[in-house]
Write an enzyme that holds these catalytic residues in place. Structure first.
Site, PDB file in Angstrom:
ATOM      1  N   HIS A 132     -54.261  35.357   5.389  1.00 19.35           N
ATOM      2  CA  HIS A 132     -54.086  35.293   6.842  1.00 19.35           C
ATOM      3  C   HIS A 132     -53.552  33.906   7.243  1.00 19.35           C
ATOM      4  CE1 HIS A 132     -55.386  35.993  11.114  1.00 19.35           C
ATOM      5  NE2 HIS A 132     -55.516  34.686  11.079  1.00 19.35           N
ATOM      6  N   GLU A 133     -54.122  32.876   6.657  1.00 13.28           N
ATOM      7  CA  GLU A 133     -53.691  31.510   7.000  1.00 13.28           C
ATOM      8  C   GLU A 133     -52.271  31.238   6.506  1.00 13.28           C
ATOM      9  OE1 GLU A 133     -55.305  30.111   9.105  1.00 13.28           O
ATOM     10  OE2 GLU A 133     -57.153  31.234   8.924  1.00 13.28           O
ATOM     11  N   HIS A 136     -49.837  32.711   8.773  1.00 11.18           N
ATOM     12  CA  HIS A 136     -49.556  31.865   9.940  1.00 11.18           C
ATOM     13  C   HIS A 136     -48.473  30.847   9.588  1.00 11.18           C
ATOM     14  CE1 HIS A 136     -52.218  33.124  13.032  1.00 11.18           C
ATOM     15  NE2 HIS A 136     -53.351  32.845  12.404  1.00 11.18           N
ATOM     16  N   GLU A 221     -52.167  36.604  16.022  1.00  7.60           N
ATOM     17  CA  GLU A 221     -53.295  36.942  15.151  1.00  7.60           C
ATOM     18  C   GLU A 221     -53.090  38.322  14.528  1.00  7.60           C
ATOM     19  OE1 GLU A 221     -55.825  35.106  14.061  1.00  7.60           O
ATOM     20  OE2 GLU A 221     -54.843  33.500  15.178  1.00  7.60           O
TER      21      GLU A 221
END
Lengths: 431, 184
Positions: A132-133, A136, A221
């Site tokens: 997830h990071e 980003h 997100e």
């Protein structure tokens, strides 16, 4: 992109209208001031943003030896995402479960996770969070959110300044009799309609900009969740990690609200909030979507699941992500037997990672125990807690390491760990 | 005069368009190559880890001499392989042998408590994951590149400059090539 455009439009309109209200023809001056504030803030955020985020969270950089598993997972996700460079890895000394990414572009990116996260998540879950990071970083969300955050900040600063200018200029006008001329005409101030519009905008713009900022934060997100599912080919990893994160109610106190959207979960909110004023979508929704992807790990599957869970027709993901998407199956879970010994090992690893980052010295006792010595330890010998033999402490070596540590961090490293321990003890007593 | 200018402008735009499309094709092809080299790096990483692993487990796994020998053999075959076909054959044998190894490890609780082995196991798990993710990324990039070659209008440029489609990294026998699951 639409939201960025709206935000920019808001900023420009605000500058123009307020400027025009101050005096006829002043619209362009106002516009110029608004854009100037935006630019200055933008440059600072662009070059210093990740430093601010790391410092405000009290993150410590770690090397591969400090926590091999975390480091390996970051490398795995770097490969899966095709990023050119492995981000720097930081550990935050906090028992809360959270993580964030920062950095203006993939070459200057960092990933930070809390010690609590390392302690409590298994490999698949940690992989989901890191994915997830990294998503980003890969999607350039940090730059995007910095841009949005800076515009929102510029709007707030501009409004506050202008409010004061208004106040003083109208007060001055009352006391000094005849009004001073504005840009044109003999009357001070601008057109009355412009005046009213300006006042309304000054009051509404900060709220509006905040809403726009939050809306785009929530969208990113969703995109990062979808991307993580595609990278890992395993949505369940992130879903169960989010579930663990949801159960964790410890807020991270030391976090600056400006960097809150960078975290995987808003570190400042205790419960998962819903609605217009939250930086993140509700965790329940995010988990639900990841679990309804129906055995496929693609952006389209995420989009369908999003529609199903949210009951909406429009999708959450940008068209660019959906184009060139390909169907991929979900992989199987790595069979991890999370027994007690394993959990203890993992918890020790997380603690050691922090101690190593804080320049603790690890001494092997004859009985096999590793004695961990804080960098500000002054005695020549220490008693082994297990076998009660005395272990010699190489003070000279520690002093050398300590000098380096002080030069780098500017403070002694021992304090953080001690605080964490005390906090942990207190938490246990409370329960 | 005006028609000439219009023609020139149109021609100029066309040239810019062709150049940018050509560049994007080159970029996609380079990304495919880069992704392929990443798989290579990770396979080598696995080769480097194996001697260390054998050395660590030799003392514990006295009954599995044959399996350990198979792993060593498959490794050296994979390292010496010349052609891509030979290589993928050897790598898949190696993957198979490693898969067996992870199953057998379960029978040796002493080994699983060994600190050295634990850290090696983390490295091996990660390496297998990396091979999987590198392959996944390679296939994604190949698909993007192939799409560009097949789709209009970039297919015209691809045909003019002889861009060829790349093959996916396929697994002939899924059972054999599957990344072995690692149990802790």
């Amino acid at each position: 992109m639409f939201l960025v455009f709206l935000m920019a439009l808001l900023l420009v309109t605000l500058g123009y209208v307020v400027g025009e209200a101050m005096g006829r023809g002043g619209g362009y001056v106002g516009l110029l001031i608004a854009v100037a504030i935006w630019t200055i803030l933008g440059l600072v955020a662009y070059f210093q943003g990740h430093q601010v985020a790391l410092r405000s969270a009290g993150a410590k950089k770690i090397q591969k030896e400090d926590h091999p598993r975390l480091y390996n997972i970051v490398e795995e996700m770097t490969i899966a995402s095709g990023l050119g460079k492995i981000p720097e890895v930081y550990v935050i000394d906090s028992p809360a479960l959270n993580a964030f990414a920062a950095g203006r572009n993939p070459d200057n990116a960092v990933v930070a996770v809390t010690a609590g996260l390392l302690r409590r998540l298994n490999r698949d879950q940690l992989q989901g969070v890191i994915a997830h990071e990294i998503a980003h970083i890969k999607n350039r969300d940090i730059l995007f959110m910095t841009l949005m955050g800076v515009m929102a900040g510029a709007i707030v600063i501009f409004c506050e300044t202008m409010l004061r200018v208004f106040f003083y200029s109208s007060a001055g006008r009352m006391s000094s009799g005849p009004p001073r001329g504005g840009g044109g005409g003999g009357r001070g101030g601008g057109h009355p309609i412009m005046m009213i519009a300006a006042v309304v905008l000054i009051i509404l713009a900060p709220i509006l900009s905040r809403l726009l900022y939050l809306a785009s934060s929530r969208k990113r997100e969703y995109l990062a969740d979808a991307t993580a599912a595609v990278y890992t080919r395993y949505p369940e990893g992130l879903a169960s990690a989010l579930e663990a994160i949801k159960r964790d109610v410890q807020p991270m106190n030391q976090v600056n609200s400006a960097v809150a959207p960078m975290f995987i979960k808003n570190p400042l909110q205790k419960v998962s909030a819903r609605g217009l004023f939250s930086t993140h979508p509700p965790l329940d929704d995010r988990i639900g979507i990841l679990r309804s992807m129906g055995g496929a790990a693609s952006f389209n599957a995420y989009q369908e699941a999003w529609k199903k869970v949210g009951g909406k027709r429009a999708g959450a993901l940008p068209a660019s992500a959906l184009a060139g998407d390909q169907d991929a199956g979900v992989r199987e879970a790595s069979p991890l037997a999370q027994d007690k010994a394993e959990a203890r090992h993992q918890s020790r690893e997380a603690g050691d990672a922090l101690r190593k980052a804080n320049n603790f010295l690890f001494l092997a006792c004859v009985c096999g125990l590793r004695v961990k010595i804080p960098p500000d330890f002054k005695k020549k010998e220490i008693e082994c807690p297990r076998c009660h033999r005395n272990v010699a402490v190489p003070l000279a070596q520690m002093a050398a390491a300590g000098v380096v540590a002080d030069a780098v961090s500017g403070k002694k490293g021992g304090g953080l760990i001690q605080q964490a321990k005390e906090r942990g003890k207190k938490g246990k007593k409370d329960r | 005069m005006i028609p000439v200018i219009v023609l020139l402008v149109v021609a100029g735009l066309l040239v810019v368009f062709i150049i940018s499309m050509y560049n994007r094709l080159v970029q996609a092809r380079n990304q495919v190559k880069n992704a392929w080299s990443q798989i290579d790096v990770q396979l080598k990483r696995r080769h480097d880890l194996i001697p260390n692993l054998i050395e660590t487990v030799k003392g514990y796994m006295t009954h599995e001499r044959e399996l350990l020998e198979n792993i060593t053999k498959a490794r050296s075959r994979a390292m010496q392989a010349e052609s891509v076909g030979e290589r993928s054959q050897a790598e898949s044998e190696l993957s198979g042998a490693m898969g067996q190894f992870y199953v057998v490890v379960e029978n040796y609780p002493d080994l699983k408590a060994n600190e050295n082995f634990l850290s090696l196991q983390e490295e091996l798990t990660s390496t297998e994951n990396r091979i999987g993710f590198a392959r996944q990324y390679y296939n994604d990039e190949v698909m993007k590149y192939n799409n560009r070659i097949q789709m209009f209008p970039s297919n015209v440029i691809a045909g003019m400059f002889n861009f060829k489609q790349e093959d996916f990294f396929e697994i002939e026998d899924p059972g054999e090539r599957e990344v072995p699951k690692v149990a802790f």
